[in-house]
Each structure stands twice: as C-alpha cells, then as structure tokens.
Scaffold this motif. Structure first.
Motif, PDB file in Angstrom:
ATOM      1  N   GLY A   1     -16.020   2.440   5.262  1.00  0.00           N
ATOM      2  CA  GLY A   1     -14.848   1.725   5.773  1.00  0.00           C
ATOM      3  C   GLY A   1     -13.610   2.231   5.071  1.00  0.00           C
ATOM      4  N   GLU A   2     -12.588   2.611   5.863  1.00  0.00           N
ATOM      5  CA  GLU A   2     -11.422   3.221   5.207  1.00  0.00           C
ATOM      6  C   GLU A   2     -10.473   2.187   4.619  1.00  0.00           C
TER       7      GLU A   2
ATOM      8  N   ALA B   1      -9.707  -2.514   4.270  1.00  0.00           N
ATOM      9  CA  ALA B   1     -10.357  -3.819   4.260  1.00  0.00           C
ATOM     10  C   ALA B   1     -10.654  -4.313   5.675  1.00  0.00           C
TER      11      ALA B   1
ATOM     12  N   ASN C   1       0.718   4.100  -2.865  1.00  0.00           N
ATOM     13  CA  ASN C   1       0.416   5.496  -2.550  1.00  0.00           C
ATOM     14  C   ASN C   1       1.442   6.439  -3.174  1.00  0.00           C
TER      15      ASN C   1
ATOM     16  N   GLY D   1     -18.438   3.215 -14.446  1.00  0.00           N
ATOM     17  CA  GLY D   1     -17.477   4.207 -14.923  1.00  0.00           C
ATOM     18  C   GLY D   1     -16.112   4.089 -14.275  1.00  0.00           C
TER      19      GLY D   1
ATOM     20  N   GLY E   1      -8.486  -2.554  -4.529  1.00  0.00           N
ATOM     21  CA  GLY E   1      -9.001  -2.366  -3.174  1.00  0.00           C
ATOM     22  C   GLY E   1     -10.290  -3.140  -2.953  1.00  0.00           C
TER      23      GLY E   1
ATOM     24  N   LEU F   1       1.222   3.715 -13.865  1.00  0.00           N
ATOM     25  CA  LEU F   1       0.141   3.231 -12.996  1.00  0.00           C
ATOM     26  C   LEU F   1      -0.187   1.787 -13.339  1.00  0.00           C
TER      27      LEU F   1
ATOM     28  N   SER G   1     -17.542   0.347  -4.110  1.00  0.00           N
ATOM     29  CA  SER G   1     -16.213   0.940  -4.168  1.00  0.00           C
ATOM     30  C   SER G   1     -16.184   2.017  -5.251  1.00  0.00           C
TER      31      SER G   1
ATOM     32  N   ILE H   1     -12.945   1.550 -13.043  1.00  0.00           N
ATOM     33  CA  ILE H   1     -12.394   0.204 -13.244  1.00  0.00           C
ATOM     34  C   ILE H   1     -11.334  -0.170 -12.199  1.00  0.00           C
ATOM     35  N   HIS H   2     -11.223   0.617 -11.130  1.00  0.00           N
ATOM     36  CA  HIS H   2     -10.265   0.278 -10.077  1.00  0.00           C
ATOM     37  C   HIS H   2     -10.786  -0.943  -9.302  1.00  0.00           C
ATOM     38  N   GLU H   3      -9.960  -1.988  -9.243  1.00  0.00           N
ATOM     39  CA  GLU H   3     -10.466  -3.225  -8.643  1.00  0.00           C
ATOM     40  C   GLU H   3      -9.632  -3.751  -7.482  1.00  0.00           C
TER      41      GLU H   3
ATOM     42  N   GLY I   1       0.673   6.643  -6.809  1.00  0.00           N
ATOM     43  CA  GLY I   1      -0.493   7.513  -7.016  1.00  0.00           C
ATOM     44  C   GLY I   1      -0.127   8.982  -6.891  1.00  0.00           C
TER      45      GLY I   1
ATOM     46  N   GLY J   1     -13.335   3.455  -0.700  1.00  0.00           N
ATOM     47  CA  GLY J   1     -12.518   3.912  -1.821  1.00  0.00           C
ATOM     48  C   GLY J   1     -11.761   5.150  -1.389  1.00  0.00           C
TER      49      GLY J   1
ATOM     50  N   MET K   1       0.824  -1.227   0.000  1.00  0.00           N
ATOM     51  CA  MET K   1       0.000   0.000   0.000  1.00  0.00           C
ATOM     52  C   MET K   1       0.858   1.277   0.000  1.00  0.00           C
TER      53      MET K   1
ATOM     54  N   THR L   1     -13.175  10.790  -7.933  1.00  0.00           N
ATOM     55  CA  THR L   1     -14.158  11.777  -7.473  1.00  0.00           C
ATOM     56  C   THR L   1     -15.333  11.828  -8.461  1.00  0.00           C
TER      57      THR L   1
HETATM   58  C1  B12 Z   1      -3.740   1.382  -9.586  1.00  0.00           C
HETATM   59  C2  B12 Z   1      -4.441   2.625 -10.031  1.00  0.00           C
HETATM   60  C3  B12 Z   1      -5.042   2.613 -11.304  1.00  0.00           C
HETATM   61  C4  B12 Z   1      -5.083   1.370 -12.183  1.00  0.00           C
HETATM   62  C5  B12 Z   1      -6.199   0.414 -11.662  1.00  0.00           C
HETATM   63  C6  B12 Z   1      -5.874  -1.032 -11.981  1.00  0.00           C
HETATM   64  C7  B12 Z   1      -6.822  -2.013 -11.352  1.00  0.00           C
HETATM   65  N1  B12 Z   1      -6.897  -3.162 -11.981  1.00  0.00           N
HETATM   66  O1  B12 Z   1      -7.467  -1.768 -10.321  1.00  0.00           O
HETATM   67  C8  B12 Z   1      -5.400   1.984 -13.604  1.00  0.00           C
HETATM   68  C9  B12 Z   1      -4.094   2.205 -14.310  1.00  0.00           C
HETATM   69  C10 B12 Z   1      -6.320   1.175 -14.491  1.00  0.00           C
HETATM   70  C11 B12 Z   1      -5.979   3.334 -13.187  1.00  0.00           C
HETATM   71  C12 B12 Z   1      -6.724   4.105 -14.065  1.00  0.00           C
HETATM   72  C13 B12 Z   1      -7.145   5.399 -13.777  1.00  0.00           C
HETATM   73  N2  B12 Z   1      -6.860   6.117 -12.684  1.00  0.00           N
HETATM   74 CO1  B12 Z   1      -6.097   5.335 -11.081  1.00  0.00          CO
HETATM   75  N3  B12 Z   1      -5.062   4.907  -9.563  1.00  0.00           N
HETATM   76  C14 B12 Z   1      -4.490   3.785  -9.189  1.00  0.00           C
HETATM   77  C15 B12 Z   1      -3.769   4.017  -7.828  1.00  0.00           C
HETATM   78  C16 B12 Z   1      -2.270   4.284  -8.103  1.00  0.00           C
HETATM   79  C17 B12 Z   1      -3.842   2.920  -6.803  1.00  0.00           C
HETATM   80  C18 B12 Z   1      -5.254   2.394  -6.474  1.00  0.00           C
HETATM   81  C19 B12 Z   1      -5.105   1.115  -5.687  1.00  0.00           C
HETATM   82  O2  B12 Z   1      -5.219   0.025  -6.243  1.00  0.00           O
HETATM   83  N4  B12 Z   1      -4.765   1.230  -4.368  1.00  0.00           N
HETATM   84  C20 B12 Z   1      -4.495   0.099  -3.510  1.00  0.00           C
HETATM   85  C21 B12 Z   1      -5.810  -0.388  -2.890  1.00  0.00           C
HETATM   86  C22 B12 Z   1      -5.532  -1.590  -1.966  1.00  0.00           C
HETATM   87  O3  B12 Z   1      -6.339   0.676  -2.110  1.00  0.00           O
HETATM   88  P1  B12 Z   1      -7.804   1.300  -2.371  1.00  0.00           P
HETATM   89  O4  B12 Z   1      -8.198   1.081  -3.763  1.00  0.00           O
HETATM   90  O5  B12 Z   1      -7.848   2.665  -1.818  1.00  0.00           O
HETATM   91  O6  B12 Z   1      -8.745   0.371  -1.486  1.00  0.00           O
HETATM   92  C23 B12 Z   1      -8.738   0.342  -0.061  1.00  0.00           C
HETATM   93  C24 B12 Z   1      -9.704   1.357   0.582  1.00  0.00           C
HETATM   94  O7  B12 Z   1      -9.990   2.469  -0.235  1.00  0.00           O
HETATM   95  C25 B12 Z   1     -10.911   0.545   0.950  1.00  0.00           C
HETATM   96  N5  B12 Z   1     -11.973   0.306  -0.027  1.00  0.00           N
HETATM   97  C26 B12 Z   1     -11.925   0.271  -1.357  1.00  0.00           C
HETATM   98  N6  B12 Z   1     -13.117  -0.067  -1.879  1.00  0.00           N
HETATM   99  C27 B12 Z   1     -13.950  -0.258  -0.833  1.00  0.00           C
HETATM  100  C28 B12 Z   1     -15.293  -0.622  -0.781  1.00  0.00           C
HETATM  101  C29 B12 Z   1     -15.932  -0.743   0.455  1.00  0.00           C
HETATM  102  C30 B12 Z   1     -17.369  -1.136   0.508  1.00  0.00           C
HETATM  103  C31 B12 Z   1     -15.208  -0.468   1.654  1.00  0.00           C
HETATM  104  C32 B12 Z   1     -15.889  -0.560   2.966  1.00  0.00           C
HETATM  105  C33 B12 Z   1     -13.843  -0.129   1.604  1.00  0.00           C
HETATM  106  C34 B12 Z   1     -13.239  -0.027   0.369  1.00  0.00           C
HETATM  107  O8  B12 Z   1     -10.349  -0.708   1.285  1.00  0.00           O
HETATM  108  C35 B12 Z   1      -9.314  -1.006   0.328  1.00  0.00           C
HETATM  109  C36 B12 Z   1      -8.340  -1.977   0.921  1.00  0.00           C
HETATM  110  O9  B12 Z   1      -7.714  -1.508   2.100  1.00  0.00           O
HETATM  111  C37 B12 Z   1      -4.531   5.291  -7.316  1.00  0.00           C
HETATM  112  C38 B12 Z   1      -3.767   6.173  -6.305  1.00  0.00           C
HETATM  113  C39 B12 Z   1      -4.119   5.845  -4.857  1.00  0.00           C
HETATM  114  N7  B12 Z   1      -3.161   6.030  -3.999  1.00  0.00           N
HETATM  115  O10 B12 Z   1      -5.242   5.454  -4.546  1.00  0.00           O
HETATM  116  C40 B12 Z   1      -4.851   6.006  -8.639  1.00  0.00           C
HETATM  117  C41 B12 Z   1      -6.021   6.973  -8.713  1.00  0.00           C
HETATM  118  C42 B12 Z   1      -7.208   6.448  -7.933  1.00  0.00           C
HETATM  119  N8  B12 Z   1      -6.329   6.988 -10.142  1.00  0.00           N
HETATM  120  C43 B12 Z   1      -6.643   8.167 -10.592  1.00  0.00           C
HETATM  121  C44 B12 Z   1      -6.989   8.473 -11.932  1.00  0.00           C
HETATM  122  C45 B12 Z   1      -7.168   9.948 -12.260  1.00  0.00           C
HETATM  123  C46 B12 Z   1      -7.133   7.454 -12.899  1.00  0.00           C
HETATM  124  C47 B12 Z   1      -7.561   7.623 -14.364  1.00  0.00           C
HETATM  125  C48 B12 Z   1      -8.701   8.639 -14.601  1.00  0.00           C
HETATM  126  C49 B12 Z   1      -6.279   8.001 -15.168  1.00  0.00           C
HETATM  127  C50 B12 Z   1      -6.519   8.338 -16.632  1.00  0.00           C
HETATM  128  N9  B12 Z   1      -6.202   9.570 -16.964  1.00  0.00           N
HETATM  129  O11 B12 Z   1      -6.972   7.521 -17.394  1.00  0.00           O
HETATM  130  C51 B12 Z   1      -7.956   6.202 -14.764  1.00  0.00           C
HETATM  131  C52 B12 Z   1      -9.467   5.939 -14.525  1.00  0.00           C
HETATM  132  C53 B12 Z   1      -9.934   4.627 -15.080  1.00  0.00           C
HETATM  133  C54 B12 Z   1     -11.351   4.351 -14.642  1.00  0.00           C
HETATM  134  N10 B12 Z   1     -12.339   4.698 -15.482  1.00  0.00           N
HETATM  135  O12 B12 Z   1     -11.588   3.859 -13.554  1.00  0.00           O
HETATM  136  C55 B12 Z   1      -6.615   9.220  -9.477  1.00  0.00           C
HETATM  137  C56 B12 Z   1      -8.017   9.609  -9.001  1.00  0.00           C
HETATM  138  C57 B12 Z   1      -8.131  11.098  -8.708  1.00  0.00           C
HETATM  139  C58 B12 Z   1      -9.505  11.402  -8.203  1.00  0.00           C
HETATM  140  N11 B12 Z   1      -9.558  11.776  -6.927  1.00  0.00           N
HETATM  141  O13 B12 Z   1     -10.475  11.288  -8.866  1.00  0.00           O
HETATM  142  C59 B12 Z   1      -5.711   8.515  -8.394  1.00  0.00           C
HETATM  143  C60 B12 Z   1      -6.023   8.943  -6.946  1.00  0.00           C
HETATM  144  C61 B12 Z   1      -4.226   8.880  -8.754  1.00  0.00           C
HETATM  145  C62 B12 Z   1      -3.896  10.349  -8.545  1.00  0.00           C
HETATM  146  N12 B12 Z   1      -3.255  10.712  -7.441  1.00  0.00           N
HETATM  147  O14 B12 Z   1      -4.216  11.165  -9.403  1.00  0.00           O
HETATM  148  N13 B12 Z   1      -5.645   3.682 -11.936  1.00  0.00           N
END
Ligand code: B12
Length: 218
Positions: A199-200, A202, A48, A102, A108, A64, A150, A104-106, A51, A182, A44, A154
């Motif tokens: 939930g912040e 997993a 981060n 809309g 988390g 990414l 999830s 495709i982040h999977e 990201g 998310g 993670m 924004t």
């Molecule tokens: C990997 C990633 C991608 C990958 C995703 C691959 C995949 N198969 O999932 C790819 C390359 C495809 C991608 C694409 C895009 N991305 Co992206 N991506 C990321 C990145 C670097 C990491 C996300 C991640 O996997 N984190 C690790 C997991 C474990 O953490 P998590 O997702 O946050 O999940 C945890 C919690 O949030 C929570 N949680 C999550 N879901 C749920 C649901 C419930 C019910 C609960 C309770 C908890 C919970 O628990 C999880 C586990 O602890 C983030 C940056 C970041 N730090 O978040 C940017 C980020 C999310 N992406 C961003 C952007 C802009 C994009 C794109 C628009 C880029 C583009 N110009 O095309 C596209 C959008 C595509 C789309 N339509 O969805 C921005 C979003 C900005 C915003 N605030 O809107 C970020 C923040 C990067 C940045 N700093 O600019 N991305």
C-alpha cells in the motif's frame, strides 16, 4: 484560501517551526478543512521537502527531528478527527502492525493505524524497531487476519522479508496475510519477498486490507 493554508503548513515544517504547524492545523480544522486533506496536501508535501533537503545534504538530522516533532503534534490533533469521521460498528478484521527491526520511523505507520482503526479494523500497534518474533507472537495471540510491516529505510526493508519467513516457520502463513509499506517499498518489492500486498499510503492500506480479508469496498 485553503490552498494558502496548505502552503503555510508545508512551509512551517520546512522552516522547523512546530508551534506554527500546530496553530495552522488548528486553524485549518476550525475552518472546516478535512483532516485527510490537511495531511495529504499540507503536511506530507512539507515532510517530502524536508526529506529531499536532508537527502541532498542541505538539512541535518536535527532538522529532520524538529520537522517530525511538528508533524507528530499535528497528527495528535488530527487522529481523533479522522476517527470521528469514519466509525464502523462491525469489526472488519484484526491486524498486527509495526515498523520493522532497526527502523524507528513511526509517523506513517501510525497514520496507517489510525486509518485502519477508523475503518473498523482492530489494530494492535507494536510500535517501532519490532523484531520478527514479536510480530509472530502477537499475530498468534490475537488470531490476526493481517500483519502490516512498515519500513522507511532501504537498509531495513529486508526486515519485512524476515517477518514473512518467521510467520512461515511458525506455520501462520498463508492464513495470516502480510501487507507492506513505507517510502522505499514498492509492488515489485512486495512480490519479491512474497508479501500479499503493498500500500503506497494510508488510504491504499485500507483498500488493500479490505481486499485481503475478503471485504472489498462495494
Ligand atoms: C521524519 C523522518 C525521520 C525522523 C522519524 C521520526 C519519527 N518519530 O517517525 C527521524 C529524525 C527519527 C529520522 C531518522 C532517520 N532517518 Co529519516 N526521515 C524522515 C522523513 C523526513 C519523513 C518520514 C515521514 O514521517 N513521512 C511522512 C509519513 C506520513 O509518510 P511515510 O512514512 O512514507 O508513510 C506513508 C506511506 O509510506 C505508507 N506506509 C508507511 N508504512 C506503511 C505500512 C503499511 C503496512 C502500508 C500498507 C503502508 C505504509 O502510508 C503512510 C501514510 O500515508 C523521511 C523522508 C521522506 N520523505 O520519507 C526521512 C528518511 C526516511 N530518513 C532517512 C534516513 C537516512 C534516516 C536516518 C538513517 C538518518 C541518520 N543518519 O541517522 C535515521 C534512521 C533512524 C532509524 N534507525 O530508523 C532517509 C532514508 C533513505 C533510505 N532510502 O534508506 C529518508 C528517505 C530521508 C532522505 N531523503 O535521505 N527520520
């Protein structure tokens, strides 16, 4: 020693070296490091940084994608280990989970699914880019207790509200509780859209799910 491997894991994601991420994950597991610690302390923080670098224009989309590939390959190794450590016989509840339309982040969402399944929940994972009607239809079909939504963008967060409205229209609320998560999502947002909880991460998702189905951890 363990801290060193966490640092190397994070760095392998930052460097865009999925082979190294996989090798280091295997090594950490072989050394007896807890899978959840590998995710929290190594993977993670690395994601981060990736990201943040993307956010400030230092990294581009291919960076990414490569980092996500490394993270997903590591998760494929860690998921069975997480399940092994947390088996419950009795079902804690039924949940429909997905990433909203809309989006495709999977990664988390899949981690949330793994942790909930490992904690005894029966989770129906609809995947990514899921339309509100699909959440509603599945919740009805499996008599869900919970729907988990999830959203990582924004621009897709309002999709969580759309699912809640669709569940309302279908008459499934308030029997079906809705939890949201998310990176951009917050308690305040959950309240604004009328979700039952946020939930912040997993681990928090498991605590929340248990509370919502009336089975909090003692
Ligand atoms: C990997 C990633 C991608 C990958 C995703 C691959 C995949 N198969 O999932 C790819 C390359 C495809 C991608 C694409 C895009 N991305 Co992206 N991506 C990321 C990145 C670097 C990491 C996300 C991640 O996997 N984190 C690790 C997991 C474990 O953490 P998590 O997702 O946050 O999940 C945890 C919690 O949030 C929570 N949680 C999550 N879901 C749920 C649901 C419930 C019910 C609960 C309770 C908890 C919970 O628990 C999880 C586990 O602890 C983030 C940056 C970041 N730090 O978040 C940017 C980020 C999310 N992406 C961003 C952007 C802009 C994009 C794109 C628009 C880029 C583009 N110009 O095309 C596209 C959008 C595509 C789309 N339509 O969805 C921005 C979003 C900005 C915003 N605030 O809107 C970020 C923040 C990067 C940045 N700093 O600019 N991305």
């Amino acid at each position: 020693m363990t801290q060193e491997i966490f640092t190397q894991l994070a760095q392998s994601l930052i460097d865009g070296d999925p082979d190294a991420t996989v090798d280091l994950t295997k090594k950490a597991l072989a050394d007896g490091v807890e899978p959840m610690a590998i995710i929290r302390e190594g993977l993670m923080p690395g994601m981060n940084v990736v990201g943040d670098k993307f956010g400030c224009g230092e990294y581009y989309l291919p960076d990414l994608i490569i980092a996500a590939d490394g993270m997903q390959q590591a998760m494929a190794l860690l998921e069975p280990e997480l399940r092994l450590r947390n088996q419950e016989v009795e079902s804690a509840g039924t949940m429909v989970l997905g990433t909203v339309k809309g989006d495709i982040h999977e990664i988390g969402k899949t981690l949330v699914m793994t942790m909930l399944s490992a904690s005894g929940f029966q989770v129906h994972d609809l995947g990514v880019d899921v339309a509100p009607e699909r959440f509603v239809a599945k919740a009805r079909e499996v008599h869900a207790d919970l729907v988990g939504l999830s959203a990582l963008l924004t621009t897709t967060m309002p999709g969580q509200r759309l699912v809640i409205e669709a569940l309302d229209r279908d008459g499934l609320r308030p029997r079906v509780k809705v939890m949201v998560g998310g990176a951009p999502v917050s308690h305040a947002w959950a309240e604004t859209i009328g979700a039952d909880g946020y939930g912040e991460d997993a681990a928090a998702a498991v605590t929340l799910a248990r509370r919502l189905v009336g089975r909090p951890v003692a």
